[in-house]
Scaffold this motif. Sequence first.
Motif, short mmCIF file in Angstrom:
data_model
loop_
_atom_site.label_atom_id
_atom_site.label_comp_id
_atom_site.label_asym_id
_atom_site.label_seq_id
_atom_site.Cartn_x
_atom_site.Cartn_y
_atom_site.Cartn_z
N VAL A 122 100.23 100.09 -15.58
CA VAL A 122 99.23 99.97 -14.52
C VAL A 122 98.30 98.83 -14.93
O VAL A 122 97.74 98.85 -16.03
CB VAL A 122 98.42 101.27 -14.31
CG1 VAL A 122 97.41 101.08 -13.18
CG2 VAL A 122 99.36 102.45 -14.01
N LEU A 123 98.17 97.86 -14.05
CA LEU A 123 97.26 96.74 -14.28
C LEU A 123 96.04 96.94 -13.40
O LEU A 123 96.17 97.08 -12.18
CB LEU A 123 97.94 95.42 -13.93
CG LEU A 123 97.08 94.17 -13.99
CD1 LEU A 123 96.56 93.91 -15.42
CD2 LEU A 123 97.83 92.96 -13.46
N GLU A 124 94.86 96.96 -14.01
CA GLU A 124 93.62 97.04 -13.26
C GLU A 124 92.94 95.68 -13.28
O GLU A 124 92.77 95.08 -14.35
CB GLU A 124 92.68 98.09 -13.86
CG GLU A 124 93.14 99.51 -13.64
CD GLU A 124 92.15 100.55 -14.15
OE1 GLU A 124 92.24 101.70 -13.70
OE2 GLU A 124 91.30 100.21 -15.03
N ILE A 125 92.60 95.19 -12.08
CA ILE A 125 91.89 93.93 -11.92
C ILE A 125 90.71 94.18 -10.98
O ILE A 125 90.61 95.26 -10.38
CB ILE A 125 92.80 92.80 -11.41
CG1 ILE A 125 93.45 93.16 -10.06
CG2 ILE A 125 93.87 92.46 -12.45
CD1 ILE A 125 94.30 92.06 -9.44
N ASN A 126 89.85 93.22 -10.84
CA ASN A 126 88.70 93.38 -9.96
C ASN A 126 89.13 93.72 -8.54
O ASN A 126 90.11 93.15 -8.03
CB ASN A 126 87.85 92.11 -9.95
CG ASN A 126 86.97 92.00 -11.16
OD1 ASN A 126 86.12 92.85 -11.40
ND2 ASN A 126 87.17 90.96 -11.94
N GLY A 127 88.38 94.64 -7.92
CA GLY A 127 88.66 95.05 -6.56
C GLY A 127 88.66 93.87 -5.60
O GLY A 127 87.77 93.03 -5.64
N GLY A 128 89.66 93.80 -4.75
CA GLY A 128 89.80 92.72 -3.77
C GLY A 128 90.65 91.56 -4.24
O GLY A 128 91.14 90.78 -3.43
N MET A 129 90.87 91.45 -5.54
CA MET A 129 91.63 90.32 -6.09
C MET A 129 93.09 90.36 -5.65
O MET A 129 93.67 89.32 -5.31
CB MET A 129 91.52 90.30 -7.61
CG MET A 129 92.19 89.10 -8.26
SD MET A 129 91.46 87.51 -7.86
CE MET A 129 89.96 87.59 -8.80
N ALA A 130 93.72 91.53 -5.65
CA ALA A 130 95.13 91.62 -5.26
C ALA A 130 95.32 91.14 -3.82
O ALA A 130 96.24 90.35 -3.54
CB ALA A 130 95.64 93.05 -5.42
N ALA A 131 94.45 91.57 -2.91
CA ALA A 131 94.56 91.12 -1.52
C ALA A 131 94.26 89.63 -1.40
O ALA A 131 94.94 88.91 -0.66
CB ALA A 131 93.60 91.92 -0.63
N ASN A 132 93.27 89.15 -2.13
CA ASN A 132 92.93 87.73 -2.08
C ASN A 132 94.08 86.86 -2.54
O ASN A 132 94.30 85.77 -2.02
CB ASN A 132 91.68 87.43 -2.91
CG ASN A 132 90.42 87.93 -2.25
OD1 ASN A 132 90.38 88.17 -1.05
ND2 ASN A 132 89.37 88.11 -3.03
N LEU A 133 94.82 87.33 -3.53
CA LEU A 133 95.98 86.58 -4.02
C LEU A 133 97.18 86.73 -3.11
O LEU A 133 98.08 85.90 -3.13
CB LEU A 133 96.36 87.06 -5.43
CG LEU A 133 95.39 86.71 -6.55
CD1 LEU A 133 95.77 87.45 -7.83
CD2 LEU A 133 95.36 85.21 -6.79
N GLY A 134 97.22 87.82 -2.34
CA GLY A 134 98.39 88.12 -1.52
C GLY A 134 99.42 88.93 -2.29
O GLY A 134 100.57 89.07 -1.86
N LEU A 135 99.03 89.46 -3.45
CA LEU A 135 99.93 90.26 -4.28
C LEU A 135 100.52 91.40 -3.46
O LEU A 135 99.81 92.05 -2.70
CB LEU A 135 99.13 90.82 -5.47
CG LEU A 135 99.89 91.58 -6.53
CD1 LEU A 135 100.86 90.68 -7.25
CD2 LEU A 135 98.92 92.18 -7.52
N SER A 136 101.81 91.62 -3.60
CA SER A 136 102.47 92.63 -2.77
C SER A 136 103.46 93.45 -3.59
O SER A 136 103.89 93.05 -4.67
CB SER A 136 103.19 91.95 -1.61
OG SER A 136 104.14 91.02 -2.10
#
Length: 157
Positions: A122-136
């Motif tokens: 499990v990778l935890e990053i700052n909230g919103g970063m996954a969506a901002n990158l487009g990570l899917s």
Amino acid sequence: MLRHFLVSFVMWCAIASQSLAECRDDAVSLRGDWGQARFRVEVAADEDSRALGLMNRPQMSSGAGMLFIYPTEQPVAFWMKNTLIPLDMIFVKANGQVAHIHHNAIPLDLTAIPSRTPVRYVLEINGGMAANLGLSVGSLMQHPTIDKKNSLWPCKE
């Protein structure tokens, strides 16, 4: 504007570092149709460090994260007890494939956040970063603890 800058900065760092990128315990690389990114990570690989996680931290830099490593692929669940910053949780299978993403976990919330399927990382990053990158879902993660024989994006030797 700040969001755009942060996403651009993380992507620039990922691209700029690819020629120098090597698999390291303190870094995770992610890639998919959306592009590529690299995060500096703290590793939580034992029970005590996984239990503590990112609790009681008032902030985390945009290029940082925490990688939770489990001994085997298994269902896991997280909560945000004593966690002060919103986080994206990226649940990753043993072969390095992203299985589920929980966006913007709410600070201090005690609601369980399940992996939905067995995972090893499990990778935890700052909230919103996954969506901002487009990570899917389906994106790939690279880290030296992922077994090279089964990895969908193995580290080079």
